[in-house]
Design a protein around this motif. Sequence first.
Motif, short mmCIF file in Angstrom:
data_model
loop_
_atom_site.label_atom_id
_atom_site.label_comp_id
_atom_site.label_asym_id
_atom_site.label_seq_id
_atom_site.Cartn_x
_atom_site.Cartn_y
_atom_site.Cartn_z
N LEU A 36 86.47 -25.98 -39.43
CA LEU A 36 86.53 -24.83 -38.53
C LEU A 36 85.61 -23.72 -39.01
CD1 LEU A 36 90.40 -24.59 -37.90
CD2 LEU A 36 88.68 -25.76 -36.51
N HIS A 40 89.28 -22.34 -22.47
CA HIS A 40 90.68 -22.75 -22.39
C HIS A 40 91.38 -22.19 -21.16
CE1 HIS A 40 92.56 -18.86 -23.41
NE2 HIS A 40 91.52 -18.67 -24.23
N ASP A 83 86.84 -17.23 -27.13
CA ASP A 83 88.04 -16.38 -27.06
C ASP A 83 87.76 -15.24 -26.08
OD1 ASP A 83 89.37 -17.94 -28.90
OD2 ASP A 83 88.75 -16.74 -30.61
N ARG A 120 94.70 -19.40 -26.27
CA ARG A 120 94.69 -20.85 -26.50
C ARG A 120 95.92 -21.25 -27.30
NH1 ARG A 120 91.65 -22.54 -30.98
NH2 ARG A 120 90.34 -20.74 -30.62
N THR A 153 94.40 -26.25 -29.08
CA THR A 153 93.59 -26.28 -30.30
C THR A 153 93.46 -27.71 -30.82
OG1 THR A 153 94.21 -24.02 -30.92
CG2 THR A 153 93.46 -25.47 -32.69
N GLU A 156 85.55 -19.90 -31.84
CA GLU A 156 85.91 -20.75 -32.98
C GLU A 156 85.16 -22.06 -32.85
OE1 GLU A 156 89.77 -21.81 -35.70
OE2 GLU A 156 90.09 -21.35 -33.57
#
Length: 394
Positions: A142, A170, A201, A178, A183, A153
């Motif tokens: 990540l 998302h 995001d 999310r 995830t 991310e």
Amino acid sequence: GYASQYSGMSSCGISAIDDGRDPGNLAFDMPRAPSAGRAFVPIFASTRFEGKLDLDAFSERRAIWMDPQTGGAGPSTRWVRRAGVWAHDRFLGALAARFRGPLSRGDTGRLLKMVRSIRRWHEFLDRPSAAEMASAMSAVSLGRDVLNGVYAEEFRAAGSMSDAALVYVHGGSFVAERSPRLTALIARLAVAARMPVLAIDYRLAPEHPFPAAIDDVENGIVELLARGLSARRIAVVAESAGAAIALAALNRVAAKGAHLAGAVLLSPWVDLTLGGRNVRGTFSFTGGAPDATFICAQLYLQGQDPADPMASPVFGDLAGLPPIQIHSSRTDALRSDAALLAERLEAAGNQYALKVWRNGGHVFERFFGDQSDQSLKEAAIFLRRSVDRGQAAQ
């Protein structure tokens, strides 16, 4: 029904299937809900909860349903999963009933408190077992990135391409972050596609209403292009409400002359007028879910026209969109949106494929299982072929 795989396809037929404004100054319109007049069912009616949202008691009940180590009690988890979906839908129905008063009164403070409560519940309810989460996340590394002021991310599996990227948008009905299940889904997709995935995001409603989320996704894609990544090596993946945001952003980017490699949409929600017949009816385990969908659309639009092509992309010009693969299921409450989008893509002459799975519900890919794995595998194949095709065309 199944429309043909992407391999060399042109337009494909489909099978018949059933800114940040100041939160203190938010304005909400409350037109008649599609299901207005139907009685709301209290959460856990006929149980000791009697309509109360008791977090501690609900946690005890959930602990019985879901063993955090094995993902369920006993050899089969199907009944456990169904029980969880039933509880989730009943919860949404109860929340919808509670929202109607503050919406009609324009009680902004109360609405924001309720939305933040929804976000906590969404994260609590929509999570895999600890073993499932560990299995998904152990296969990726990540990282955090900032794309033109937008946080993202990065999920990267071993052997991933270095000159291509997937942008993930998302869902969450425009109001929720999310979830843990999403995830895990993104991590599994990164492994299957062997491509880095950037999960945007974007800003959430109602604090940041339409079109703030679209602005963020567009800015993220534009930043990738500014860094030198070819448009033909970028593809987009989105699910549920994220599909409306993603398609609007793709249209904006295409208008600037950047045509991306392709897109995969999982259980897309792309008609905010809620005109689909199965959305209007009592489709899920409770009649409350469609009302919750309507209210989330209002929190996002805040008086804007739900038929605006930027809000509901199916009503706009789709001719400039890249090849699209759509996944839905016969038990998806928003399956009519997938069919409508496919019809509009057909009319616009776009390349697309529609896969309607037998069961699984809304965004079933977030659950672990053979059908979920197969859906993600087919999506990954489509995405790889799309970016490879883009490289060959350069």
